[in-house]
Design a protein around this motif. Structure first.
Motif, PDB file in Angstrom:
ATOM      1  N   MET A   1      -5.312  -5.553   3.873  1.00 16.15           N
ATOM      2  CA  MET A   1      -4.592  -5.467   2.605  1.00 16.15           C
ATOM      3  C   MET A   1      -3.097  -5.322   2.849  1.00 16.15           C
ATOM      4  SD  MET A   1      -7.058  -2.927   0.403  1.00 16.15           S
ATOM      5  CE  MET A   1      -5.968  -3.036  -1.004  1.00 16.15           C
ATOM      6  N   THR A   2      -2.314  -5.700   1.828  1.00 19.44           N
ATOM      7  CA  THR A   2      -0.876  -5.523   1.896  1.00 19.44           C
ATOM      8  C   THR A   2      -0.539  -4.059   2.142  1.00 19.44           C
ATOM      9  OG1 THR A   2      -0.637  -7.311   0.296  1.00 19.44           O
ATOM     10  CG2 THR A   2       1.279  -5.915   0.647  1.00 19.44           C
ATOM     11  N   GLN A   3       0.413  -3.814   3.063  1.00 21.10           N
ATOM     12  CA  GLN A   3       0.794  -2.452   3.416  1.00 21.10           C
ATOM     13  C   GLN A   3       1.960  -2.017   2.533  1.00 21.10           C
ATOM     14  OE1 GLN A   3       0.974  -1.868   7.819  1.00 21.10           O
ATOM     15  NE2 GLN A   3       0.437  -4.053   7.870  1.00 21.10           N
ATOM     16  N   VAL A   4       1.631  -1.372   1.437  1.00 26.67           N
ATOM     17  CA  VAL A   4       2.634  -0.912   0.479  1.00 26.67           C
ATOM     18  C   VAL A   4       2.680   0.606   0.528  1.00 26.67           C
ATOM     19  CG1 VAL A   4       3.326  -0.854  -1.947  1.00 26.67           C
ATOM     20  CG2 VAL A   4       2.241  -2.910  -1.003  1.00 26.67           C
ATOM     21  N   HIS A   5       3.859   1.150   0.787  1.00 27.37           N
ATOM     22  CA  HIS A   5       3.993   2.603   0.830  1.00 27.37           C
ATOM     23  C   HIS A   5       3.637   3.206  -0.527  1.00 27.37           C
ATOM     24  CE1 HIS A   5       5.906   6.582   1.236  1.00 27.37           C
ATOM     25  NE2 HIS A   5       5.718   6.397   2.543  1.00 27.37           N
ATOM     26  N   SER A   6       3.103   4.386  -0.497  1.00 27.36           N
ATOM     27  CA  SER A   6       2.610   5.013  -1.728  1.00 27.36           C
ATOM     28  C   SER A   6       3.707   5.265  -2.753  1.00 27.36           C
ATOM     29  CB  SER A   6       1.910   6.343  -1.390  1.00 27.36           C
ATOM     30  OG  SER A   6       2.816   7.237  -0.759  1.00 27.36           O
ATOM     31  N   THR A   7       4.962   5.351  -2.311  1.00 26.92           N
ATOM     32  CA  THR A   7       6.057   5.600  -3.245  1.00 26.92           C
ATOM     33  C   THR A   7       6.695   4.315  -3.781  1.00 26.92           C
ATOM     34  OG1 THR A   7       7.655   5.736  -1.439  1.00 26.92           O
ATOM     35  CG2 THR A   7       6.615   7.805  -2.152  1.00 26.92           C
ATOM     36  N   ALA A   8       6.317   3.178  -3.230  1.00 29.50           N
ATOM     37  CA  ALA A   8       6.853   1.903  -3.712  1.00 29.50           C
ATOM     38  C   ALA A   8       6.224   1.558  -5.056  1.00 29.50           C
ATOM     39  CB  ALA A   8       6.585   0.800  -2.701  1.00 29.50           C
ATOM     40  N   ILE A   9       6.963   0.796  -5.855  1.00 35.01           N
ATOM     41  CA  ILE A   9       6.466   0.335  -7.146  1.00 35.01           C
ATOM     42  C   ILE A   9       6.427  -1.185  -7.121  1.00 35.01           C
ATOM     43  CG2 ILE A   9       6.850   0.302  -9.640  1.00 35.01           C
ATOM     44  CD1 ILE A   9       8.383   2.934  -9.336  1.00 35.01           C
ATOM     45  N   VAL A  10       5.233  -1.733  -7.094  1.00 35.39           N
ATOM     46  CA  VAL A  10       5.048  -3.183  -7.049  1.00 35.39           C
ATOM     47  C   VAL A  10       4.312  -3.602  -8.314  1.00 35.39           C
ATOM     48  CG1 VAL A  10       4.051  -5.122  -5.789  1.00 35.39           C
ATOM     49  CG2 VAL A  10       4.983  -3.159  -4.528  1.00 35.39           C
ATOM     50  N   ASP A  11       4.940  -4.443  -9.106  1.00 30.55           N
ATOM     51  CA  ASP A  11       4.303  -4.907 -10.336  1.00 30.55           C
ATOM     52  C   ASP A  11       2.998  -5.624 -10.006  1.00 30.55           C
ATOM     53  OD1 ASP A  11       3.813  -6.929 -12.645  1.00 30.55           O
ATOM     54  OD2 ASP A  11       5.349  -5.568 -13.435  1.00 30.55           O
ATOM     55  N   PRO A  12       1.930  -5.367 -10.734  1.00 27.20           N
ATOM     56  CA  PRO A  12       0.645  -6.007 -10.420  1.00 27.20           C
ATOM     57  C   PRO A  12       0.676  -7.531 -10.528  1.00 27.20           C
ATOM     58  CG  PRO A  12       0.541  -4.787 -12.499  1.00 27.20           C
ATOM     59  CD  PRO A  12       1.815  -4.395 -11.839  1.00 27.20           C
ATOM     60  N   LYS A  13       1.669  -8.094 -11.210  1.00 30.21           N
ATOM     61  CA  LYS A  13       1.772  -9.553 -11.310  1.00 30.21           C
ATOM     62  C   LYS A  13       2.504 -10.174 -10.121  1.00 30.21           C
ATOM     63  CE  LYS A  13       1.722  -9.614 -16.375  1.00 30.21           C
ATOM     64  NZ  LYS A  13       2.495  -9.971 -17.602  1.00 30.21           N
ATOM     65  N   ALA A  14       3.162  -9.368  -9.311  1.00 30.11           N
ATOM     66  CA  ALA A  14       3.847  -9.902  -8.127  1.00 30.11           C
ATOM     67  C   ALA A  14       2.814 -10.483  -7.165  1.00 30.11           C
ATOM     68  CB  ALA A  14       4.662  -8.805  -7.454  1.00 30.11           C
TER      69      ALA A  14
END
Length: 262
Positions: A1-14
């Motif tokens: 899975m994509t490694q996204v830090h827990s504090t990052a905010i990634v829009d679900p549509k990205a």
């Protein structure tokens, strides 16, 4: 899975490839697409209709895809397209395009882009360029492949810098810089041709001789620009090994809109 830090905010549509890494406190908007192997550092903002290719590295505190700094922009769906294998250092700012001029800001492949570089709306940056710290590109600037820009350089809107050219430290660039040339100073002047860069790229002795001759024709013989263009064109027959280099120069001179640096 994509490694996204827990504090990052990634829009679900990205749309992020599964191999993308996103650092702490980074924000990624809904229209962003990021290709395989790209690493995005902490505290970045990536927004707008931005497409980023594979194996890029974006360092902390960069702003990628923000609206252009153009008073005429009114929220139109313009774009930023970034290619592959670019290194984008700290505090860089790349803007979306504006309508009426294509609406796309483009950055190519394999570019080395140092801290605090600004790439404004509708710029086109080629491949294998090096942009040193605080390089500032105004709107619609066109940088050819293998261009090197020194630190603290400002490039005026609509200026073109030809392939393999080099711009020295703290130069104000207000006219087009032909391919292969070396410019610096305020006011800007052509100091010679980029012989060190061309040698590093494997230019043969014959090709270097052709570039030297083009420099002499344009800058050392007192010719008008039209006369110089004709003499440059003739080199394609005289020096067939350098025909592509001659064509590059001839085409650039023919299509200059701001006048060339002389």
């Amino acid at each position: 899975m994509t490694q996204v830090h827990s504090t990052a905010i990634v829009d679900p549509k990205a749309e992020l490839d599964a191999s993308v890494t996103v650092g702490p406190y980074t924000v990624i908007g809904p229209h962003v697409k990021v290709g395989a192997g790209t690493t995005i550092g902490p505290h970045c903002v990536i927004e707008g209709r931005t497409t980023i290719g594979v194996d890029n590295q974006i360092f902390q505190f960069s702003s990628i895809g923000a609206v252009p700094q153009d008073k005429k922009y009114a929220g139109e769906p313009t774009e930023l397209v970034i290619g592959d294998r670019n290194r984008i250092r700290e505090f860089c700012t790349f803007n979306l395009g504006v309508p009426g001029a294509g609406g796309i800001t483009r950055v190519g492949h394999d570019n080395w882009i140092m801290a605090y570089t600004h790439i404004a709306h509708d710029c086109r940056v080629g491949d294998h360029t090096t942009l040193a710290n605080n390089t500032t590109l105004a709107g619609h600037v066109d940088l050819g492949d293998w261009v090197t820009v020194g630190g603290l350089v400002g490039i005026h809107q609509f200026v073109k810098v030809g392939a393999h050219a080099m711009v020295g430290f703290a130069t104000a660039v207000s006219q087009d810089v032909p391919p292969f040339m070396l410019v610096d100073g305020n006011p800007m002047a052509v100091r010679g041709f980029n012989i060190v860069g061309l040698r590093r790229r494997g230019f043969s002795a014959a090709r270097l001789a052709a570039v030297k001759q083009m420099h002499r024709i344009i800058y050392r013989q007192g010719r008008t620009l039209d006369d110089a263009r004709g003499a440059v064109d003739a080199l394609a027959t005289e020096l067939p090994e350098a025909a592509a280099d001659v064509a590059l120069m001839s085409g650039f001179l023919a299509n200059s809109t701001r006048g060339i640096a002389r």
